[in-house]
Design an enzyme around this catalytic site. Structure first.
Site, PDB file in Angstrom:
ATOM      1  N   TRP A 107       0.868  -1.179   0.000  1.00  0.00           N
ATOM      2  CA  TRP A 107       0.000   0.000   0.000  1.00  0.00           C
ATOM      3  C   TRP A 107       0.908   1.234   0.000  1.00  0.00           C
ATOM      4  O   TRP A 107       1.765   1.354   0.885  1.00  0.00           O
ATOM      5  CB  TRP A 107      -0.855  -0.049   1.265  1.00  0.00           C
ATOM      6  CG  TRP A 107      -1.831   1.055   1.433  1.00  0.00           C
ATOM      7  CD1 TRP A 107      -2.714   1.533   0.504  1.00  0.00           C
ATOM      8  CD2 TRP A 107      -2.054   1.829   2.631  1.00  0.00           C
ATOM      9  NE1 TRP A 107      -3.460   2.542   1.044  1.00  0.00           N
ATOM     10  CE2 TRP A 107      -3.078   2.743   2.344  1.00  0.00           C
ATOM     11  CE3 TRP A 107      -1.485   1.832   3.904  1.00  0.00           C
ATOM     12  CZ2 TRP A 107      -3.553   3.653   3.288  1.00  0.00           C
ATOM     13  CZ3 TRP A 107      -1.957   2.725   4.843  1.00  0.00           C
ATOM     14  CH2 TRP A 107      -2.979   3.625   4.537  1.00  0.00           C
ATOM     15  N   ASP A 133      -0.315  -5.446   9.362  1.00  0.00           N
ATOM     16  CA  ASP A 133      -1.347  -4.459   9.057  1.00  0.00           C
ATOM     17  C   ASP A 133      -2.572  -5.233   8.570  1.00  0.00           C
ATOM     18  O   ASP A 133      -2.523  -5.889   7.531  1.00  0.00           O
ATOM     19  CB  ASP A 133      -0.835  -3.524   7.951  1.00  0.00           C
ATOM     20  CG  ASP A 133      -1.884  -2.498   7.546  1.00  0.00           C
ATOM     21  OD1 ASP A 133      -2.912  -2.381   8.243  1.00  0.00           O
ATOM     22  OD2 ASP A 133      -1.661  -1.803   6.532  1.00  0.00           O
ATOM     23  N   LYS A 158     -12.989  -0.613   6.361  1.00  0.00           N
ATOM     24  CA  LYS A 158     -13.584  -1.420   5.302  1.00  0.00           C
ATOM     25  C   LYS A 158     -14.613  -2.404   5.849  1.00  0.00           C
ATOM     26  O   LYS A 158     -15.708  -2.514   5.316  1.00  0.00           O
ATOM     27  CB  LYS A 158     -12.501  -2.198   4.531  1.00  0.00           C
ATOM     28  CG  LYS A 158     -11.288  -1.374   4.149  1.00  0.00           C
ATOM     29  CD  LYS A 158     -11.566  -0.380   3.048  1.00  0.00           C
ATOM     30  CE  LYS A 158     -10.633   0.803   3.081  1.00  0.00           C
ATOM     31  NZ  LYS A 158      -9.396   0.751   2.402  1.00  0.00           N
TER      32      LYS A 158
HETATM   33  C1  LIG Z   1      -3.285  -2.008   3.617  1.00  0.00           C
HETATM   34  C2  LIG Z   1      -3.967  -0.866   4.275  1.00  0.00           C
HETATM   35  N1  LIG Z   1      -3.613  -0.519   5.507  1.00  0.00           N
HETATM   36  C3  LIG Z   1      -4.190   0.484   6.161  1.00  0.00           C
HETATM   37  C4  LIG Z   1      -5.189   1.227   5.571  1.00  0.00           C
HETATM   38  C5  LIG Z   1      -5.720   2.383   6.367  1.00  0.00           C
HETATM   39  O1  LIG Z   1      -7.036   2.469   6.512  1.00  0.00           O
HETATM   40  P1  LIG Z   1      -7.706   3.659   7.290  1.00  0.00           P
HETATM   41  O2  LIG Z   1      -6.668   4.596   7.770  1.00  0.00           O
HETATM   42  O3  LIG Z   1      -8.618   4.313   6.306  1.00  0.00           O
HETATM   43  O4  LIG Z   1      -8.447   3.006   8.406  1.00  0.00           O
HETATM   44  C6  LIG Z   1      -5.599   0.919   4.273  1.00  0.00           C
HETATM   45  C7  LIG Z   1      -6.634   1.704   3.606  1.00  0.00           C
HETATM   46  O5  LIG Z   1      -6.810   1.697   2.425  1.00  0.00           O
HETATM   47  C8  LIG Z   1      -4.977  -0.167   3.617  1.00  0.00           C
HETATM   48  O6  LIG Z   1      -5.328  -0.535   2.380  1.00  0.00           O
END
Ligand SMILES: Cc1ncc(COP(=O)(O)O)c(C=O)c1O
Length: 397
Positions: free
Chosen positions: A130, A211, A246
């Site tokens: 990511w 993560d 999500k």
């Molecule tokens: C792999 C991964 N980690 C962490 C996140 C962080 O998500 P958020 O900060 O929106 O809760 C995302 C969001 O797209 C993600 O794809």
């Protein structure tokens, strides 16, 4: 003072979203943005969340500060969702969870904590990953190293190269792993690969930082937790960042958590106190609303089953789109093999087409895909799949 600043480059995904919005073509399709969309192309509020919000409206009688670690009930229930009800590390009182502002806030708290504990430790990140992992974690002061994760040409995890690099990771370094539904590739570690990495971490002494942002969107809530649970069984120390963006559809409510597994209960207390001091320095306290909803849903049998049933629907819709897309691209054409899409998990897949093909899909057909060829399967629905598959077949011909 501000004259010393120059504008930053726009994030490529946000740039793509802006181009999509400005595109006047009616048949345009957005496969770039990373949010779930239903068959009508909408990102809905989940039913259990709506119900919990109605209850919370009745019950909530204060907006007083909640504390640096957020809602204790949320922390307890999220930990149970991650590690299961009777995890040995929890029973041994070696685990501490803190609410954090989304998965991103959680990742940053974890990064800052690592930097406090061991400023010279390197953080090993899989390629690709990511894109926000690098700024979030290098921003905490950590030095980033890379290990190979995915072989684009072979369309699968580059297991040999990954393991070879991990075998050389020094004791005390940190290895970032995706708990499930790997973003951007959709290619997840098998149980055997998780076992192998866990054994290696134990032998080498590196610390996994997992993560997990999509629990429930891959194979199910339990199956998607195999990696975190099995490594936490084996290892004295690890870190888990998790997100409810999500799986609860709470994106803008910024609801996440950071969990630390320590070698002893006394160390766990020290780690928690340091993590709270990190949070205090950067945002003081996490936002309450999303976490209160999650705690209400997970703590109530009826809301919990309503939520997990809708999560099953989400996962099944994405998997149905995987199957439909693969079948329609390959239709009557023995030369096109996109079977890897069906094997991948979660919201994303790497199509593995060329950059020119990505550009042609956007320019000629109004189909927006990020240049890595990552597609959000949830952007596909029964109204646009025929057009998408026809356009892809035309571009791939
Ligand atoms: C792999 C991964 N980690 C962490 C996140 C962080 O998500 P958020 O900060 O929106 O809760 C995302 C969001 O797209 C993600 O794809």
């Amino acid at each position: 003072m501000f004259e010393h600043l120059s504008a930053t480059k726009m994030d490529p995904i946000l740039g793509l979203m802006a181009d999509y919005r400005a595109d006047p073509r009616e048949q345009k399709i957005d496969l770039g943005v990373g949010v779930y969309m239903n068959d009508r192309g909408h990102t809905p509020v989940m039913r259990a969340v709506k119900d919990a919000e109605a209850r919370l409206m009745e019950l909530e009688d204060t907006k007083a500060y909640q504390g640096i670690a957020g809602d204790p009930r949320y922390n307890e229930l999220i930990l149970e969702l991650l590690l299961g009800a009777q995890h040995s590390a929890v029973a041994a009182n070696r685990v501490r969870t803190l609410q954090a502002p989304g998965g991103s806030g959680a990742l940053r708290v974890g990064g800052e904590l690592i930097f406090r504990a061991k400023p010279n430790a390197k953080l090993w990140i899989g390629v690709p990953t990511w894109p926000n992992h690098v700024p979030l974690l290098s921003g905490a002061g950590l030095t980033i190293e890379q290990y190979p994760y995915y072989d684009i040409a072979a369309r699968k995890i580059n297991a040999d190269a990954m393991m070879e690099t991990l075998r050389g990771v020094p004791a005390g370094d940190i290895v970032l792993l995706h708990g499930c539904c790997h973003n951007p590739t959709g290619a997840d570690l098998s149980k055997a690969q998780w076992d192998e990495i866990g054994d290696l971490a134990l032998e080498r002494g590196f610390v996994p930082y997992i993560d997990t942002a999509y629990q429930g969107l891959g194979e199910g809530l339990e199956a998607d937790a195999y990696g975190v649970r099995s490594l936490a069984e084996k290892l004295p120390e690890m870190i888990i960042a998790s997100s409810c963006s999500k799986n609860f559809g709470l994106y803008r409510e910024r609801t996440g958590s950071i969990t630390f597994v320590s070698a002893t209960p006394a160390q766990a207390d020290i780690v928690a106190s340091q993590a709270m001091s990190v949070a205090r320095q950067i945002y003081s306290m996490p936002p309450a609303h999303g976490a209160l909803l999650v705690a209400m849903i997970l703590g109530d049998d009826q809301l919990r089953s309503e939520w997990s049933a809708e999560l099953d629907e989400v996962r099944e819709r994405i998997n149905a789109m995987r199957r439909a897309l693969t079948e329609r691209i390959q239709q009557n054409d023995g030369g096109l093999d996109f079977s890897h899409i069906q094997q991948q998990r979660g919201m994303f897949s790497f199509l593995g087409i060329s950059t020119e093909q990505v550009d042609r899909l956007r320019e000629q057909y109004g189909i927006y895909i990020v240049s890595s060829t990552r597609v959000n399967l949830a952007g596909i629905n029964t109204s646009n799949i025929d057009y998408l598959a026809e356009s892809m077949r035309a571009v791939l011909a």
